[in-house]
Write a protein that holds these residues in place. Sequence first.
Motif, mmCIF file in Angstrom:
data_model
loop_
_atom_site.group_PDB
_atom_site.id
_atom_site.type_symbol
_atom_site.label_atom_id
_atom_site.label_comp_id
_atom_site.label_asym_id
_atom_site.label_seq_id
_atom_site.Cartn_x
_atom_site.Cartn_y
_atom_site.Cartn_z
ATOM 1 N N ASN A 1 -1.163 27.549 -1.990
ATOM 2 C CA ASN A 1 -1.022 26.130 -2.329
ATOM 3 C C ASN A 1 -2.364 25.408 -2.394
ATOM 4 O O ASN A 1 -2.410 24.201 -2.528
ATOM 5 N N SER A 49 -3.961 21.636 -7.919
ATOM 6 C CA SER A 49 -2.885 21.289 -6.982
ATOM 7 C C SER A 49 -3.309 20.099 -6.133
ATOM 8 O O SER A 49 -4.433 19.603 -6.239
ATOM 9 N N ARG A 55 -6.222 15.357 -5.388
ATOM 10 C CA ARG A 55 -6.060 16.410 -6.389
ATOM 11 C C ARG A 55 -7.323 17.264 -6.392
ATOM 12 O O ARG A 55 -8.442 16.753 -6.501
#
Length: 275
Positions: A9, A14, A20
Amino acid sequence: MTRNIEPANLRVGSRVGKYRLDRRIGRGGFADVYAATDTLLSIKVALKIPNARWVSPELIDEFRREVKMTMALDHPNIMPIRDASFIDGHLVIVTPLAKRTLDDRMKKRMSFDTAYSLATQLVDAVACAHAAGVIHCDIKPENVLIFDDDQLRLADFGIAKAAQRTISSSGTGTLGFMAPEQAMGKPSMRSDVFSIGLVLYRMFSGKWPEYPFDWPPPGAATLRRRLHPDLIAIIRKSLEVKPRSRYANAEKLAEEWNKSRLKAVRFANRQRRQT
Protein backbone atom coordinates in the motif's frame (compact mmCIF):
# COMPACT_ATOMS: atom_id res chain seq x y z
CA MET A 1 19.62 -11.22 5.58
CA THR A 2 16.26 -9.42 5.73
CA ARG A 3 15.25 -7.60 2.57
CA ASN A 4 13.71 -4.13 2.61
CA ILE A 5 10.35 -4.87 0.98
CA GLU A 6 8.06 -1.97 0.18
CA PRO A 7 4.56 -2.61 1.59
CA ALA A 8 1.96 -3.06 -1.11
CA ASN A 9 0.00 0.00 0.00
CA LEU A 10 3.05 2.29 -0.22
CA ARG A 11 3.33 2.85 -3.92
CA VAL A 12 3.73 5.98 -5.98
CA GLY A 13 0.25 7.36 -6.69
CA SER A 14 -1.31 5.84 -3.57
CA ARG A 15 -2.30 7.77 -0.44
CA VAL A 16 -1.26 7.78 3.18
CA GLY A 17 -4.02 9.70 4.93
CA LYS A 18 -4.31 13.07 3.17
CA TYR A 19 -0.92 12.70 1.46
CA ARG A 20 -0.59 11.46 -2.13
CA LEU A 21 2.79 9.83 -2.83
CA ASP A 22 4.12 11.54 -5.97
CA ARG A 23 7.56 9.91 -6.24
CA ARG A 24 10.13 8.19 -4.09
CA ILE A 25 13.19 10.40 -3.63
CA GLY A 26 15.23 8.31 -1.23
CA ARG A 27 15.60 4.80 0.11
CA GLY A 28 17.66 3.54 3.02
CA GLY A 29 17.84 0.61 5.37
CA PHE A 30 15.67 2.43 7.89
CA ALA A 31 13.16 4.43 5.86
CA ASP A 32 11.94 5.53 2.45
CA VAL A 33 11.44 9.19 1.59
CA TYR A 34 8.70 10.37 -0.75
CA ALA A 35 7.82 13.64 -2.41
CA ALA A 36 4.12 13.98 -1.69
CA THR A 37 1.16 16.32 -2.00
CA ASP A 38 -0.95 17.41 0.94
CA THR A 39 -4.31 17.04 -0.83
CA LEU A 40 -6.14 19.25 1.70
CA LEU A 41 -3.73 22.18 1.61
CA SER A 42 -2.45 21.61 -1.95
CA ILE A 43 1.20 21.92 -0.92
CA LYS A 44 4.23 19.75 -1.62
CA VAL A 45 5.90 18.00 1.32
CA ALA A 46 8.44 15.29 2.02
CA LEU A 47 7.40 12.14 3.89
CA LYS A 48 9.90 9.91 5.68
CA ILE A 49 8.28 6.55 6.38
CA PRO A 50 10.32 4.01 8.40
CA ASN A 51 10.19 0.40 7.31
CA ALA A 52 7.59 -1.41 9.41
CA ARG A 53 10.09 -3.95 10.74
CA TRP A 54 11.99 -1.21 12.61
CA VAL A 55 8.93 0.38 14.24
CA SER A 56 9.08 -1.06 17.75
CA PRO A 57 7.85 0.39 21.05
CA GLU A 58 11.49 1.18 21.89
CA LEU A 59 11.92 3.11 18.65
CA ILE A 60 8.71 5.07 19.23
CA ASP A 61 9.80 6.09 22.74
CA GLU A 62 13.27 7.08 21.52
CA PHE A 63 11.82 8.87 18.52
CA ARG A 64 9.35 10.88 20.61
CA ARG A 65 12.15 12.15 22.82
CA GLU A 66 14.33 13.11 19.88
CA VAL A 67 11.50 14.79 17.94
CA LYS A 68 10.54 16.92 20.96
CA MET A 69 14.13 18.17 21.15
CA THR A 70 14.23 18.80 17.41
CA MET A 71 10.97 20.73 17.36
CA ALA A 72 12.39 23.09 19.99
CA LEU A 73 15.20 24.10 17.59
CA ASP A 74 13.79 27.20 15.92
CA HIS A 75 16.36 28.24 13.32
CA PRO A 76 16.06 29.10 9.60
CA ASN A 77 18.76 26.55 8.73
CA ILE A 78 17.25 23.62 10.63
CA MET A 79 14.58 21.56 8.92
CA PRO A 80 11.26 21.91 10.77
CA ILE A 81 9.14 18.82 11.41
CA ARG A 82 5.56 19.62 10.46
CA ASP A 83 4.09 16.39 11.77
CA ALA A 84 5.20 13.06 13.19
CA SER A 85 2.40 10.57 13.77
CA PHE A 86 0.89 7.25 12.79
CA ILE A 87 -1.19 7.47 9.62
CA ASP A 88 -2.91 4.39 8.20
CA GLY A 89 -0.65 2.22 10.34
CA HIS A 90 2.58 3.86 9.20
CA LEU A 91 4.88 6.10 11.20
CA VAL A 92 5.10 9.25 9.03
CA ILE A 93 7.48 12.19 9.48
CA VAL A 94 6.39 15.24 7.45
CA THR A 95 8.80 18.04 6.47
CA PRO A 96 8.97 20.72 3.77
CA LEU A 97 10.08 19.46 0.34
CA ALA A 98 13.52 20.66 -0.73
CA LYS A 99 14.80 21.21 -4.27
CA ARG A 100 17.89 19.04 -3.80
CA THR A 101 20.42 17.77 -1.30
CA LEU A 102 23.88 19.20 -0.77
CA ASP A 103 25.18 15.89 -2.10
CA ASP A 104 23.39 16.58 -5.41
CA ARG A 105 24.61 20.20 -5.47
CA MET A 106 28.24 19.25 -4.91
CA LYS A 107 28.25 17.17 -8.09
CA LYS A 108 28.36 20.47 -10.00
CA ARG A 109 30.92 23.22 -9.64
CA MET A 110 30.10 25.83 -6.98
CA SER A 111 31.33 29.41 -6.96
CA PHE A 112 33.13 30.58 -3.83
CA ASP A 113 30.16 32.80 -2.92
CA THR A 114 27.69 29.90 -3.10
CA ALA A 115 29.95 27.48 -1.24
CA TYR A 116 30.76 30.04 1.46
CA SER A 117 27.08 30.89 1.97
CA LEU A 118 26.08 27.22 2.27
CA ALA A 119 29.00 26.52 4.59
CA THR A 120 28.07 29.42 6.85
CA GLN A 121 24.45 28.28 7.03
CA LEU A 122 25.51 24.74 7.95
CA VAL A 123 27.86 25.95 10.68
CA ASP A 124 25.18 28.25 12.10
CA ALA A 125 22.58 25.45 12.11
CA VAL A 126 24.77 23.11 14.13
CA ALA A 127 25.83 25.95 16.43
CA CYS A 128 22.15 26.56 17.25
CA ALA A 129 21.67 22.88 18.06
CA HIS A 130 24.76 22.72 20.24
CA ALA A 131 23.65 25.82 22.12
CA ALA A 132 20.50 23.88 23.00
CA GLY A 133 22.50 20.82 24.03
CA VAL A 134 21.52 18.77 20.96
CA ILE A 135 24.07 16.65 19.06
CA HIS A 136 23.14 15.75 15.48
CA CYS A 137 25.30 12.59 15.12
CA ASP A 138 24.82 12.19 11.35
CA ILE A 139 25.96 15.33 9.53
CA LYS A 140 26.49 14.42 5.88
CA PRO A 141 25.61 15.99 2.50
CA GLU A 142 22.51 13.79 2.10
CA ASN A 143 21.07 15.26 5.31
CA VAL A 144 21.66 18.84 4.18
CA LEU A 145 18.71 20.09 2.10
CA ILE A 146 18.72 23.08 -0.24
CA PHE A 147 15.63 25.17 -1.00
CA ASP A 148 14.93 28.18 -3.24
CA ASP A 149 17.49 31.01 -3.09
CA ASP A 150 20.07 28.48 -1.82
CA GLN A 151 18.58 28.39 1.66
CA LEU A 152 20.09 25.44 3.50
CA ARG A 153 18.34 23.35 6.13
CA LEU A 154 19.97 20.58 8.12
CA ALA A 155 17.61 17.63 8.49
CA ASP A 156 17.27 14.40 10.46
CA PHE A 157 18.01 15.67 13.95
CA GLY A 158 17.00 12.84 16.23
CA ILE A 159 15.55 10.73 13.42
CA ALA A 160 19.00 9.50 12.43
CA LYS A 161 20.00 8.98 16.06
CA ALA A 162 16.91 6.93 16.90
CA ALA A 163 17.25 4.94 13.66
CA GLN A 164 20.89 4.05 14.19
CA ARG A 165 20.37 3.01 17.81
CA THR A 166 17.51 0.78 16.73
CA ILE A 167 19.32 -0.86 13.81
CA SER A 168 22.84 -1.25 15.17
CA SER A 169 22.65 -0.67 18.93
CA SER A 170 26.11 0.83 18.61
CA GLY A 171 27.70 4.11 17.55
CA THR A 172 25.40 6.44 15.68
CA GLY A 173 26.14 8.06 12.35
CA THR A 174 27.14 7.15 8.81
CA LEU A 175 30.48 5.45 8.22
CA GLY A 176 32.73 7.76 6.21
CA PHE A 177 31.36 10.93 7.79
CA MET A 178 32.05 10.04 11.41
CA ALA A 179 34.79 11.16 13.74
CA PRO A 180 36.98 8.25 14.89
CA GLU A 181 35.63 8.35 18.46
CA GLN A 182 32.05 8.38 17.19
CA ALA A 183 32.71 5.19 15.23
CA MET A 184 33.61 3.63 18.59
CA GLY A 185 30.28 4.66 20.10
CA LYS A 186 31.42 7.84 21.87
CA PRO A 187 29.79 10.75 19.99
CA SER A 188 29.99 14.31 21.29
CA MET A 189 29.65 17.85 20.02
CA ARG A 190 33.28 17.58 18.92
CA SER A 191 32.20 14.69 16.68
CA ASP A 192 29.69 16.96 14.92
CA VAL A 193 32.51 19.49 14.46
CA PHE A 194 34.58 16.80 12.73
CA SER A 195 31.72 15.94 10.37
CA ILE A 196 31.27 19.63 9.53
CA GLY A 197 35.00 19.80 8.75
CA LEU A 198 34.67 16.89 6.31
CA VAL A 199 31.75 18.54 4.51
CA LEU A 200 33.48 21.94 4.33
CA TYR A 201 36.68 20.38 2.99
CA ARG A 202 34.71 18.61 0.25
CA MET A 203 32.79 21.77 -0.66
CA PHE A 204 35.90 23.87 -1.22
CA SER A 205 38.42 21.30 -2.47
CA GLY A 206 36.26 18.83 -4.39
CA LYS A 207 37.86 15.93 -2.48
CA TRP A 208 36.92 13.83 0.57
CA PRO A 209 39.52 13.45 3.32
CA GLU A 210 39.89 9.80 4.29
CA TYR A 211 41.16 7.89 7.30
CA PRO A 212 43.74 8.32 8.86
CA PHE A 213 43.01 12.00 8.02
CA ASP A 214 46.65 13.05 7.71
CA TRP A 215 47.16 16.68 6.71
CA PRO A 216 47.22 17.75 3.94
CA PRO A 217 44.54 15.50 2.42
CA PRO A 218 44.03 15.22 -1.37
CA GLY A 219 42.78 18.50 -2.81
CA ALA A 220 44.80 20.73 -0.48
CA ALA A 221 46.26 22.71 -3.40
CA THR A 222 42.75 23.63 -4.55
CA LEU A 223 41.88 24.62 -1.01
CA ARG A 224 44.87 26.98 -0.84
CA ARG A 225 43.86 28.63 -4.12
CA ARG A 226 40.28 29.22 -3.00
CA LEU A 227 40.44 29.96 0.73
CA HIS A 228 42.13 32.47 2.98
CA PRO A 229 44.63 30.77 5.31
CA ASP A 230 42.41 31.55 8.31
CA LEU A 231 39.57 29.47 6.85
CA ILE A 232 41.94 26.63 6.04
CA ALA A 233 43.17 26.72 9.64
CA ILE A 234 39.57 26.48 10.89
CA ILE A 235 38.84 23.46 8.68
CA ARG A 236 42.10 21.82 9.68
CA LYS A 237 41.35 22.26 13.38
CA SER A 238 37.88 20.79 12.85
CA LEU A 239 39.47 17.69 11.31
CA GLU A 240 41.94 16.97 14.09
CA VAL A 241 41.84 13.25 14.91
CA LYS A 242 42.12 13.87 18.66
CA PRO A 243 38.76 15.25 19.86
CA ARG A 244 40.30 17.68 22.35
CA SER A 245 42.34 19.29 19.58
CA ARG A 246 39.12 20.33 17.78
CA TYR A 247 36.64 23.06 18.63
CA ALA A 248 34.63 22.09 21.70
CA ASN A 249 31.39 22.64 19.82
CA ALA A 250 29.94 24.25 16.70
CA GLU A 251 29.36 27.51 18.59
CA LYS A 252 33.14 27.95 18.90
CA LEU A 253 33.57 26.94 15.27
CA ALA A 254 30.90 29.41 14.12
CA GLU A 255 32.52 32.20 16.12
CA GLU A 256 35.85 31.69 14.34
CA TRP A 257 34.24 31.11 10.94
CA ASN A 258 32.14 34.28 11.06
CA LYS A 259 35.04 36.31 12.43
CA SER A 260 37.02 35.44 9.27
CA ARG A 261 34.30 36.54 6.84
CA LEU A 262 35.86 39.79 5.60
CA LYS A 263 39.27 38.19 5.09
CA ALA A 264 37.66 35.27 3.25
CA VAL A 265 35.66 37.49 0.87
CA ARG A 266 38.57 39.83 0.15
CA PHE A 267 40.88 36.88 -0.55
CA ALA A 268 38.33 35.29 -2.92
CA ASN A 269 37.83 38.60 -4.77
CA ARG A 270 41.58 39.04 -5.13
CA GLN A 271 41.95 35.53 -6.48
CA ARG A 272 39.19 36.16 -9.02
CA ARG A 273 40.92 39.30 -10.30
CA GLN A 274 44.14 37.39 -10.81
CA THR A 275 42.57 34.67 -12.94
